[in-house]
Design an enzyme around this catalytic site. Structure first.
Site, short mmCIF file in Angstrom:
data_model
loop_
_atom_site.label_atom_id
_atom_site.label_comp_id
_atom_site.label_asym_id
_atom_site.label_seq_id
_atom_site.Cartn_x
_atom_site.Cartn_y
_atom_site.Cartn_z
N GLY A 359 0.66 -1.31 -0.16
CA GLY A 359 -0.08 0.24 0.26
C GLY A 359 1.10 1.32 -0.12
N PRO A 360 -0.04 2.30 -0.25
CA PRO A 360 1.15 3.34 -0.74
C PRO A 360 0.77 4.19 1.25
CG PRO A 360 -0.75 4.26 -0.36
CD PRO A 360 -0.92 2.16 -0.33
N PRO A 361 2.68 5.08 0.87
CA PRO A 361 2.85 5.23 2.85
C PRO A 361 2.09 5.80 3.46
CG PRO A 361 4.55 6.19 0.76
CD PRO A 361 3.21 6.09 -0.08
N GLY A 362 2.26 5.51 4.58
CA GLY A 362 0.95 6.58 5.50
C GLY A 362 -0.17 6.04 5.68
N VAL A 363 -0.68 4.88 4.79
CA VAL A 363 -1.38 4.47 5.75
C VAL A 363 -1.12 2.78 6.94
CG1 VAL A 363 -2.61 4.18 3.29
CG2 VAL A 363 -0.99 2.16 4.10
N GLY A 364 -0.47 2.99 7.65
CA GLY A 364 -0.29 2.08 8.45
C GLY A 364 0.27 0.53 8.49
N LYS A 365 1.45 0.79 7.58
CA LYS A 365 1.67 -1.24 7.59
C LYS A 365 2.66 -1.01 9.29
CE LYS A 365 3.25 0.50 3.58
NZ LYS A 365 2.97 1.60 3.67
N SER A 683 -3.52 2.11 -19.09
CA SER A 683 -4.81 2.00 -18.72
C SER A 683 -5.37 3.83 -19.12
CB SER A 683 -4.71 2.35 -16.99
OG SER A 683 -4.43 3.64 -16.34
N LYS A 726 -7.77 4.65 -7.58
CA LYS A 726 -8.39 5.34 -7.92
C LYS A 726 -9.81 6.06 -8.20
CE LYS A 726 -6.39 2.99 -12.08
NZ LYS A 726 -6.16 2.29 -13.80
#
Length: 815
Positions: A359-365, A683, A726
């Site tokens: 996942g993208p940075p900052g989502v809590g991984k 896409s 998206k």
């Protein structure tokens, strides 16, 4: 062998340390113990400067305070490598012999000797072959080591071949078991050829003595086995007057190690290796370098948690509460952890879990790993793999290398202290590789449940069980990770947060956390929900919440300053009206949907490692020869998509009532703003096609619709990836109507319910459906279309500026 030249250098006020029963040679690493106060002061003086001392043997070892006449005039300059305080009186020293030096004058004698010395630099010619007499000495020395039962002869002989003849002679001299005066004689023999001849004689004499002893009693040399070290004698001598380490002390240490090995309950192979190392350690001098290597290896074996495990929490309700208290949302990950705990209720020893959080940075991984450890009652360790490019970082170095140590996996297991921790492998997509190996390949054994039960670290050199470790792997993108490594993980994709989720995260977690961290209370500082919502919309543009937390921190800092200046009773509430006074003017503008519909300008949706983004696709035509131009740093795949879109439109010229001479007499230019940011992926196909079609038909495109989908030459719309990211990006930008491929219908199940309720999603299979939705008016029948005269001047139709959402500047955009 002859020395090609000798040079001298005068050394002034060099600290002198007299040695008992020890002669140090150049090019050798020697440990010894000093205990005389004067010697310790000389060592301290050297440590303050260039760490250079002069070591010279004293003629009579029984003298506690030798005078200048009691010390040999020839010694060695040495650099202090390491000092260890053993007790109140004794210091262990490791020095590296540099060059021979002759004492010219004793400058001072209190509180320690300082001398004027002449350092002898011997310069040898490079590239000369090894003389025959030196080869003879090497062969005799190898036989001597075997007869004396030196366990290190297999490593000593190959190491000698990497040195110059003069250094080889000194190293051999340091290993010989000879009387002090004989060793001093070798040290004072500066001529290399003469020293080689002398060594040849001494080695032949010593070998003859060994062989005579064997013939005399017919027994092995175990009776004559000596602890053969660089101290130069059959015992561990104590230069500088210190009492050496006694045999009973070493025996006590080994006995203690044996008890620890027995209590460690290692695996059979590890237990066998530990006992063999103990047997080797018994035969070594306690101060030798090899003994230190053995002790370090045993310490690592004993420090690993071979059978120690954390007691897991199995209460599902308690674990669920911990996960919910630490993180908002992330339902899939929480559900997977609870499933694993449920399995533990029924199966005694299930295989370890290997989760891949993408996942993208900052989502809590990363922070999720700590929460999982807290929820399961396990220890937590984290290993950042960003920038790691050496395989030895994972598997460790073999013990044959100087300074070898285990890999990071074993180091972290030791730090955890249990064999079943939660092990976070962070930023695995940021690893690289070079000539030292590929760390990603080494990770395959670690992350394979079928193999990690017998993980082999090069340093430990025995199997260690990693099967009960819960591995959590995090990454921003999955593409850089090798496919075999991805195949070993259970992937869970963490998309960005919606505005509503960010609002709840800010209220429940970020705001209280930063307020407490800055020493504020709810009496000093409050913030309204509307202010948080405005902060999210106008001051951040991200999938996670890191930038949001930074902005909240900025507000807290400014309030803290006022509390300090105006008193603890100061009270402030942040609202929409005063938010700009804390954070300044808004950093982002939502301009995509504020503009009027335009010809040749379409809005596409893109996916990046930072989450979803919106892109503006602009087209224009100018008089020319039918050329097709693409700008905006488009990747190869996106350029091919543009060519496919253009070919589709050209093939539909008659059907779409487009003047035939348009594609021949006009150049078409497509540009995607944010030109400094690379863009890639298929896409954007339908977005490019509708922009070109709008340009040629002069029908505006609705700015309220965003789209994503791959196009074929026949006008079919194919599925794409990153749907959730998206749509979240479109929702964040205020767009409430999107076009997606029909085959992406299953991806809509993962969307939050509030997104599905507020957004109108068109699922299409062909470009005909796209045209009906996005064009602001229908294409006129062919009979109603006005034909332009062939000699008419070309008319330029420009798209405008196409200002849109801000996108990250570093990573490539992948559609």
């Amino acid at each position: 062998m002859e020395n090609s030249g000798e040079h001298f250098e005068i050394l002034k006020n060099v600290p002198l340390i007299p040695l008992r029963d020890l002669v140090v040679f150049p090019s050798t690493l020697v440990p010894f113990i000093i205990g005389r106060a004067s010697s310790i002061q000389a060592l301290e003086k050297a440590s303050e400067g260039d760490k250079l001392v002069l070591l010279a043997a004293q003629m009579d070892a029984s003298l506690d305070n030798p005078g200048p006449k009691d010390i040999y005039s020839m010694g060695v300059t040495a650099k202090v490598i390491r000092t260890v305080q053993m007790d109140d009186k004794n210091v262990k020293v490791i020095v590296e012999g540099k060059r021979r030096a002759r004492i010219l004058e004793f400058v001072s004698s209190y509180p320690f000797y300082q001398v004027l010395a002449k350092e002898i630099k011997i310069i040898e010619e490079a590239g000369k072959d090894v003389p025959d007499d030196l080869k003879r000495v090497l062969a005799l020395f190898e036989e001597y080591l075997k007869l004396s039962q030196n366990t290190n002869f297999q490593s000593i002989i190959p190491a000698l071949r990497d040195h110059t003849p003069d250094r080889i002679a000194d190293i051999i001299s340091s290993h010989l078991f000879l009387p002090l005066d004989e060793k001093q004689n070798l040290l004072e023999t500066i001529n290399g050829q003469e020293r080689i001849r002398r060594l040849n004689f001494l080695l032949e004499n010593e070998i003859y003595k060994f062989q005579s002893s064997l013939r005399k009693d017919g027994k092995s040399l175990n009776r004559r086995k000596v602890p053969f070290g660089r101290e130069g004698g059959p015992n561990v001598f104590t230069p500088g007057g210190a009492a050496g380490q006694k045999k009973d002390d070493q025996a006590g240490e080994i006995e203690e190690l044996k008890k620890k090995v027995a209590a460690a309950k290692m695996l059979p192979d590890a237990d066998e290796k530990a006992r063999k190392e103990l047997e080797r350690l018994e035969t070594m001098p306690p101060m030798s370098a090899e003994a230190t290597v053995c002790r370090n290896y045993l310490d690592w074996l004993l420090s690993l948690p071979w059978n120690k495990k954390s007691r897991e929490k199995r209460n599902l309700k308690e674990a669920e509460k911990v996960l919910n208290d630490d993180h908002y949302g992330l339902e899939k990950v929480k559900e997977r952890i609870l499933e694993y705990l449920s399995i533990r209720q029924l199966v005694k020893n299930p295989k370890g879990v290997i989760l891949g959080l993408i996942g993208p940075p900052g989502v809590g991984k990363s922070s999720l790993g700590k929460s999982i450890a807290r929820a399961t009652g396990r220890k937590f360790v984290r290993l950042s793999l960003g920038g790691v490019r050496d395989e030895a970082e994972i598997r460790g170095h073999r013990r044959t290398y100087i300074g070898a140590y285990p890999g990071r996996i074993i180091q972290m297991i030791k730090r955890a202290g249990t064999k079943n921790p939660v092990f976070l492998l962070d930023e695995v997509d940021k690893m690289s590789m070079d000539f030292r190996g590929d760390p990603a390949s080494a990770l395959m054994e670690v992350l394979d449940p079928e193999q990690n039960g017998t993980f082999l670290d090069h340093y430990i050199d025995t199997d260690f069980d990693l099967s009960q470790v819960m591995f959590i792997v995090t990454a921003n993108m999955i593409d850089p990770i090798p496919r075999p490594l991805v195949d070993r993980m259970e992937l869970i994709h963490l998309p960005g947060y919606t505005e509503d989720e960010k609002l709840q995260i800010a209220k429940q977690f970020l705001w209280p956390k930063q307020r407490d961290a800055h020493g504020l209370s709810d009496k000093n500082l409050e913030i309204s929900d509307a202010a948080i919502a405005k902060l999210i919309d106008d001051y951040t543009r991200e999938a996670g919440v890191r930038a949001l937390e930074r902005e909240i921190t900025s507000i807290c800092r400014k309030v803290v300053k006022k509390v300090v200046t105006k008193g603890k009773g100061y009270r402030q509430k942040v609202t929409i009206k005063n938010l700009e006074s804390y954070l300044g003017v808004p950093k982002f503008r939502r301009s995509l949907i504020d503009k009027e519909d335009e010809i040749g300008v379409a809005i596409g949706m893109a996916w990046t490692e930072f989450g979803g983004e919106l892109l503006t696709f602009e087209t224009t035509r100018v008089h020319g020869k039918g050329n097709f131009t693409l700008t905006g740093q488009l990747g190869e795949v996106m350029q091919e998509s543009a060519q496919a879109a253009f070919s589709f439109v050209r093939a539909k010229v008659f059907e779409l009532n487009i003047a035939r001479d348009v594609t021949k007499n006009f150049d078409i230019h497509i540009h995607v703003p944010e030109g400094a940011t690379p863009k890639e992926g298929p896409s954007a196909g339908i977005t490019l096609a509708i922009a070109i079609l709008s340009l040629l038909t002069e029908i505006p495109i609705s700015k309220k619709v965003a789209m994503s989908g791959e196009i074929t030459l026949r006008g079919k719309v194919l599925p794409v990836g990153g749907i959730k990211e998206k749509l979240l990006a479109a929702h964040r930008e205020g767009i409430r109507e999107v076009i997606l491929p029909l085959d992406n219908r299953p991806d809509l199940k993962d969307l939050p319910k509030n997104i599905l309720k507020t957004m109108k999603i068109h699922l299409v299979e062909s470009m005909e459906e796209v045209m009906k939705i996005v064009l602001t008016k229908e294409l006129p029948p062919k009979s109603e279309r006005k034909k332009k005269p062939k000699d008419a001047a070309p008319e330029e139709v420009s798209s405008g500026t196409g200002e849109g959402s801000e996108t990250p500047k570093e990573p490539p955009l992948t559609h």
